[in-house]
Design an enzyme around this catalytic site. Sequence first.
Site, PDB file in Angstrom:
ATOM      1  CB  SER A 167      26.079  29.319  45.621  1.00  0.00           C
ATOM      2  OG  SER A 167      25.887  30.588  45.358  1.00  0.00           O
TER       3      SER A 167
ATOM      4  CB  THR B 189      24.046  36.315  46.218  1.00  0.00           C
ATOM      5  OG1 THR B 189      24.476  36.626  45.127  1.00  0.00           O
ATOM      6  CG2 THR B 189      24.487  37.062  46.837  1.00  0.00           C
ATOM      7  CG  ASP B 190      23.849  33.310  41.979  1.00  0.00           C
ATOM      8  OD1 ASP B 190      23.621  34.956  42.216  1.00  0.00           O
ATOM      9  OD2 ASP B 190      24.654  32.780  40.595  1.00  0.00           O
TER      10      ASP B 190
ATOM     11  CB  THR C 234      30.427  37.500  45.071  1.00  0.00           C
ATOM     12  OG1 THR C 234      29.589  36.746  43.534  1.00  0.00           O
ATOM     13  CG2 THR C 234      30.485  38.344  44.602  1.00  0.00           C
TER      14      THR C 234
HETATM   15  C1  SIN Z   1      27.487  32.648  44.035  1.00  0.00           C
HETATM   16  O1  SIN Z   1      26.247  32.610  43.964  1.00  0.00           O
HETATM   17  O2  SIN Z   1      28.276  32.213  44.374  1.00  0.00           O
HETATM   18  C2  SIN Z   1      28.368  33.507  43.020  1.00  0.00           C
HETATM   19  C3  SIN Z   1      27.228  34.970  42.959  1.00  0.00           C
HETATM   20  C4  SIN Z   1      27.747  35.906  44.091  1.00  0.00           C
HETATM   21  O3  SIN Z   1      27.326  35.323  45.250  1.00  0.00           O
HETATM   22  O4  SIN Z   1      27.026  36.456  44.014  1.00  0.00           O
END
Ligand code: SIN
Length: 343
Positions: free
Chosen positions: A65, A98-99, A17
Amino acid sequence: MSSDLPRKIVLLGTGGTIAGSAADADDNLGYTAAQVGVAQLLRAIPESVLAPFEIVAEQVAQLDSKDMSFVVWRQLAQRCTHWLAQEGVQGVVITHGTDTLEETAFFLQSVLPAGLTSEKPVVLTCAMRPASAYFPDGPQNLADALAVASDVPAKGVLAVCAGRIHSALHVQKVHPYRLDAFDSGDAGPLGFVEEGRVRWVCAPVPILVLSTANVEQARCSAEPTASALEVLAQLTIWPRVEIIMNYAGAGGFMVDAMLARSILDPLHGLVVAATGNGTLHHDLERALLRAQDAGVRVVLSSRCHNGRVLPRSDAQFPDSCGLSPVKARVALMLDLMLGVAGA
Ligand code: SIN
């Protein structure tokens, strides 16, 4: 190194993100992750903040991710190893979704040569809002990560988000929306970044975690993981380790189905996100014993967010030494690949 020399930091982009983009700046939900190049992310940071740094930017991957793959993990580990070994490089910063950030952080902590991470840090950072947002959190997180990566006490694999510094061992995503989406559970954060200054509340020990079987000893070990990356570089197929959860009414169906398919698609390990202190529905427990008898490595973790499964002398399965289910899965895959025997 003299303090007026630029601090050389390598920035590796993987997407997420933090590199996301939406059609409208007021859309923080309907965006596409992994659209903006890592070099461009730096342009959102004021020159005065970047002035102390010499930054080398490299795009290792560009993905959401949730779609993280073993190929990207291996590539990332190789690029980290390459750059950390360069004289003059103070640290590596990785932009990541973050995931699955906690899995990548834990994987890197486990496989990067301890001789390098005991001297220099690898800092993962991220964002909960896309780069196109009116009020993106990515630029602040990236600036904070650069500050941590160049801070002398920093070592090991760390995660920086919303002004808090977490260790790879304890960090977990705990919120699907809040900017401060990460937590280190009972351990708490290692430190904070405040107005560009790093304040440590715990010494960032370069924890070495190689195995669910020896995680406790490994945390205190100074032994390098010398050959881990070489072994991984030679393997095209990584062992299949799945995660199963215990819940009200859980049964053995999924475990038995996987075992039945195992001739075509071998199952090597199962991590169980058990209830409480490692408790299991008796039907699921029986199926797991069948799997264990068939040669599948079974490891118990807890689905509780804090604490850990406390070892019991009558336990049927080894526990994950406090690792969360997703990290226990990474550790078990590494155990299987590196030939570490079960407890
Ligand atoms: C991801 O994990 O690539 C998408 C979600 C995020 O980064 O918060």
